[in-house]
Enzyme design. Structure first.
Site, mmCIF file in Angstrom:
data_model
loop_
_atom_site.group_PDB
_atom_site.id
_atom_site.type_symbol
_atom_site.label_atom_id
_atom_site.label_comp_id
_atom_site.label_asym_id
_atom_site.label_seq_id
_atom_site.Cartn_x
_atom_site.Cartn_y
_atom_site.Cartn_z
ATOM 1 N N GLY A 262 8.042 126.019 55.803
ATOM 2 C CA GLY A 262 8.133 125.224 57.025
ATOM 3 C C GLY A 262 8.222 126.060 58.285
ATOM 4 N N SER B 23 5.890 126.807 60.644
ATOM 5 C CA SER B 23 4.908 126.619 61.706
ATOM 6 C C SER B 23 5.595 126.813 63.052
ATOM 7 C CB SER B 23 4.304 125.214 61.650
ATOM 8 O OG SER B 23 3.626 125.021 60.437
ATOM 9 N N ASP C 9 1.935 126.529 45.494
ATOM 10 C CA ASP C 9 2.963 126.139 46.454
ATOM 11 C C ASP C 9 3.578 124.798 46.033
ATOM 12 O OD1 ASP C 9 4.484 126.205 48.794
ATOM 13 O OD2 ASP C 9 2.941 125.173 49.977
ATOM 14 N N GLU D 202 13.260 127.175 44.678
ATOM 15 C CA GLU D 202 13.885 126.760 45.940
ATOM 16 C C GLU D 202 15.295 126.261 45.682
ATOM 17 O OE1 GLU D 202 13.044 123.677 49.668
ATOM 18 O OE2 GLU D 202 11.378 124.621 48.597
ATOM 19 N N HIS E 51 9.244 121.255 57.164
ATOM 20 C CA HIS E 51 7.848 121.077 56.798
ATOM 21 C C HIS E 51 7.108 120.219 57.819
ATOM 22 C CE1 HIS E 51 7.806 123.032 52.921
ATOM 23 N NE2 HIS E 51 8.892 122.393 52.557
ATOM 24 N N GLY E 52 5.798 120.504 57.949
ATOM 25 C CA GLY E 52 4.947 119.672 58.786
ATOM 26 C C GLY E 52 4.826 120.174 60.204
ATOM 27 N N ASP F 168 1.045 126.804 56.990
ATOM 28 C CA ASP F 168 0.078 125.781 56.600
ATOM 29 C C ASP F 168 -0.308 124.902 57.778
ATOM 30 O OD1 ASP F 168 -1.507 123.920 55.330
ATOM 31 O OD2 ASP F 168 0.096 123.032 54.137
ATOM 32 N N ASP G 99 9.382 123.820 42.321
ATOM 33 C CA ASP G 99 10.294 123.232 43.284
ATOM 34 C C ASP G 99 11.062 122.085 42.633
ATOM 35 O OD1 ASP G 99 11.690 122.208 45.374
ATOM 36 O OD2 ASP G 99 9.966 121.718 46.630
#
Length: 311
Positions: free
Chosen positions: A214, A216, A82, A134, A180-181, A258, A104
């Site tokens: 991203g 989540s 990843d 990407e 992300h996150g 993730d 990436d």
């Protein structure tokens, strides 16, 4: 069953209107929780490893954990890098047993992104390994990925055909509003995916697998952690699962997960240590964390990805 590439997985997913979950792994308990859920639901699976995970757990340990999961679960599993930051990292994973890598180079300009991606593709394809790249940049912070809102940019549909043609890449991660996150959006900000961009890209790249990073979403584990730390529940806004389901029914064949795994694992450990502050046996608190991961993955497979029964 040996490790597989994502080629056949994505072909079936595209035709079947579902997506494959790409779950990040960092230790044994996370690998066990993910693969036990997928095995029981007969779902194909992508286990992916970031640069940070390789630094933390060691490349060899992670590969052997995944090989153990293959022995215990009779389902197709791909091992994926990843956000590979450079050719050298991708090469190390290709040579080290991975069946799929992501390069990436999205933070470079278009032409340099093409040049770097093409170099990885040529090396990987010669070894029978597939490549994800990407185009566009997601905002947010996760492991070594750190992109500010100011630097984030949607994927430009008019660039995708040239990019895929010149690089020979096997799948394409796009930016349509995910981030992300764990803490994705400001309080009161409503998440919205740009399905118009996804639809236009799908028209320009028919039958080509698209990837969402991203992704989540709001989970009970997420809410619990926010509450226990005195945070505002308005901060606990992820990508709504109905949007992810819609994406999975279209050209999106791979959805990365993730942060939700980390939150689920942490919530389980926190629960045990809160109830028994004197607990010191990692088998006890990691067991609960592992169970949370398994429950979360089963939910994602059945309710979001639609990949149950597709192994």
């Amino acid at each position: 069953m040996p490790l597989v590439t994502t080629t056949e997985m994505f072909k079936k997913a595209y035709e079947g209107g579902y997506a494959i979950g790409a779950f990040n792994v960092n230790n044994m308990e996370i690998v066990q929780g993910i693969t036990e859920a997928a095995g029981e639901l007969n779902s194909p699976l992508i286990l992916q490893v970031s640069k940070g995970a390789r630094a933390y757990a060691n490349h060899t340990y992670l590969v052997k954990l995944v090989e153990a999961a293959l022995i215990e679960n009779d389902i197709p599993i791909a091992l994926h890098l990843d956000h590979g930051p450079d050719f050298e990292t991708c090469k190390a994973c290709i040579d080290g047993g991975f069946t799929s890598v992501m390069i990436d180079a999205s933070h470079y300009d278009f032409d340099k992104n093409i040049a770097i991606t093409k170099e990885v593709v040529e090396y990987a394809h010669d070894k029978g390994v597939v490549v994800e790249a990407e185009l566009g940049q997601l905002a947010g912070v996760e492991d070594d990925v750190n992109v500010s809102e100011a630097d984030a940019q949607y994927t430009q549909p008019d660039q995708v055909e040239e990019f895929v043609d010149k690089t020979g890449v096997d799948s394409l991660a796009i930016a349509i509003g995910t981030s992300h996150g764990a803490f994705k959006f400001k309080p009161g900000q409503k998440p919205q995916l740009r399905f118009d961009i996804l639809d236009e890209i799908s028209k320009r790249l028919p039958n080509f697998p698209i990837v969402l990073h991203g992704a989540s979403s709001v989970s009970q584990e997420y809410v619990k952690i926010i509450q226990e730390n005195g945070g505002n529940l308005a901060d606990a806004i992820g990508i709504p699962e109905d949007m992810l389901r819609q994406a999975a029914r279209s050209a999106v064949c791979k959805i990365n997960i993730d942060s939700d795994l980390r939150l689920a694992m942490t919530a389980g450990i926190r629960q045990v240590l809160t109830e028994n502050p004197a607990a010191f046996d990692p088998r006890e608190y990691l067991k609960v964390g592992r169970a949370n991961v398994k429950t979360l993955v089963a939910h994602k497979i059945k309710e979001v990805l639609g990949s149950d029964g597709k192994a």
